[in-house]
Enzyme design. Sequence first.
Site, mmCIF file in Angstrom:
data_model
loop_
_atom_site.group_PDB
_atom_site.id
_atom_site.type_symbol
_atom_site.label_atom_id
_atom_site.label_comp_id
_atom_site.label_asym_id
_atom_site.label_seq_id
_atom_site.Cartn_x
_atom_site.Cartn_y
_atom_site.Cartn_z
ATOM 1 N N GLY A 1 1.872 -6.697 -10.355
ATOM 2 C CA GLY A 1 1.771 -8.429 -10.017
ATOM 3 C C GLY A 1 3.169 -8.704 -9.562
ATOM 4 C CG HIS B 1 -2.071 -1.237 1.199
ATOM 5 N ND1 HIS B 1 -2.703 -1.437 2.368
ATOM 6 C CD2 HIS B 1 -2.370 -1.977 0.327
ATOM 7 C CE1 HIS B 1 -3.536 -2.684 1.963
ATOM 8 N NE2 HIS B 1 -3.261 -2.685 0.437
ATOM 9 C CG MET C 1 8.474 1.753 -4.957
ATOM 10 S SD MET C 1 8.498 1.683 -2.953
ATOM 11 C CE MET C 1 9.731 0.569 -2.677
ATOM 12 C CD GLU D 1 4.222 5.762 -6.782
ATOM 13 O OE1 GLU D 1 5.011 5.208 -6.312
ATOM 14 O OE2 GLU D 1 3.493 5.863 -8.036
ATOM 15 C CG HIS E 1 -4.803 -5.692 -9.249
ATOM 16 N ND1 HIS E 1 -4.021 -6.562 -9.578
ATOM 17 C CD2 HIS E 1 -4.574 -5.354 -7.993
ATOM 18 C CE1 HIS E 1 -3.394 -7.190 -8.763
ATOM 19 N NE2 HIS E 1 -3.456 -6.171 -7.537
ATOM 20 N N GLY E 2 -2.652 -4.220 -11.434
ATOM 21 C CA GLY E 2 -1.572 -3.732 -11.041
ATOM 22 C C GLY E 2 -0.326 -4.349 -11.835
#
Lengths: 144, 481
Positions: free
Chosen positions: B407, B201, B381, B204, B404-405
């Site tokens: 991975g 989490h 990040m 940013e 969603h991201g």
Amino acid sequence: MTQGYTFLEDRVISDLAFEATGDTPAELFQAAGLALFEGMADTGRLQPRVRKEIRLRHAQIDQLLHDWLSELIYLKDAAGLLFGEFSVQLNQNTEWNLVATVKGEPIDPKRHALRADAKGVTYHQFEVVQTETGGWKARVVVDI
Amino acid sequence: MQVNKITDYLWEIPPTEKEGMRVPARIYASEKLLKEMDDGVFEQITNVACLPGIQKYALCMPDGHWGYGFPIGGVAAFSLQDGVISPGGIGFDINCGMRLIRTDLTKADVQPRLKDLLNVLFNKVPAGVGAKGFVKIERKEMAEVMTRGVNWCIKKGYGWAQDRDRIEGDGCLPGGDPSHVSQHAVERGVGQLGTLGSGNHYLEIQVASNENIYDEKLARALGIFGQDQVVVMVHCGSRGFGHQIATDYLRVFDSAMKKYGITVRDRQLACVPFRSPEGQAYYSAMACAANMAFANRQVITHRIREAFSQVFNEDAERLGLETIYDVAHNVAKIETYEMDGKPTELLVHRKGSTRSFGPGRTEIPTLYRDWGQPVIVGGSMETGSYLCIGTQKAETETFGSTMHGSGRTMSRHAAKRMVRGTDLQRRMEEHGILVKAVSMSGLAEEAGAAYKNISEVVDTMDAVGVSKKIVQLKPIGNIKG
């Protein structure tokens, strides 16, 4: 088999896995509690300033271990505490009864070298077994 | 396991590959991404294909990796009549999701004060193990958070009325009933509104540059003008509140399955019929957690506005800190799809997958309905993130779902062996990304190399036509638990 724990590196991609051991179920539960908090902070830096008593019972020892670790995670959030000392008494009659005293202190990011927050105890590869030598062993995967 | 190539980006495991599979399992991935997927994905997605009432396919998105029960990136739709609901298809962090906030500021405006901004944000948005938020509410009021989500925040002054129009489902999932939520869950969550948590989490500060905009018209429609515009991305969920609800109901389901004659290949896939008392109770508790998560990201937005206002000595309104969108990527929702030519309500589980509806769906806020649902894809990040948009093709192919991201590909231990947190922090600073983290070991675990290449993930779904790229966002500042 003495009381202790080992982190199972690379067992799970995104989470924390450990194996806990003990000569008795009570020792196993103590070791698992310590492993859980070692995953979240440097437990060596914790002072036993706050004490909590936990009472749980369940017919199955594996579900009792699940409940025990889940209760510790609950206390971490609800009371804002980290624990480093665990004294567990376990008796088996018609079901397993746990009475434990845990000691620790309020979470302090400046002093406790915080690591990853535990969300919950999973059932993935979760098991509690009695070994051939009579000791106890558990494998636990924690979602972080 | 036999994996058949359907197209360059779609692979199928036939039901003959595992006893009990009711439908084929389908994985969206480039050949490279498929090869990089861990064995767990194939095992778990075929386990999902065995669940009662599953419709058409068990799906895995290109950011898929091993999870509990479902793989992360797993999507499955179930019949409301004879299908199941499974906490393993939603995750411990119910309504973990992403929020993207625009600003009128540019990198040139922010860079000189970036350090100050991160320090203020770090104080205003607590992160890490056991962090408590600034919102002090009574347990009774927590019930309102559970049922009203973002509406409660706006009433309390933690948001603007227009925020609600820019959140999936208007920031409130109907059906939440606090009587299905344990006291333990309430006690874990009552102090955590406005906190980030830890793990992957983050909060940013990112930049939208002209050269990273793929669709200028849509970017503008969503409030992105480029020219090194600064935006803020938040990734978090329902914190201990949702984690406890997942824990409570996994336990309930684990023992209730026997009653319904359901057996599963993985204990973590515990499920019950959706229409059963246990299934309805969990759905209701899950909705409470989803609403807490919407409220959590809203309170964090409020604190972000305060932080920008303080550092730039200007009202947040004047700085243009408008919510672009907020998505849930760990949730189950009742949605309507055409099945055998008839509109049919299904329970769609998305675990690490974003809804990707195309233009016209009534679930999309009026503001964006002509364009489709914004899809916020959080990267590591170090590498950046994307804003995409849903398509009608998603509705026919993937039950309106996309990635969603990026991975994970590397374990947390492996990441820590590869790099130390302090070294990573220095390296990122050399690349123009300032990081503030509660935990240095936690920082190392989130190194960019521990994740797949996000561009490859996003390009896969863009090529399939399930979600289209609008803009890539590059990080300049990051706050982690």
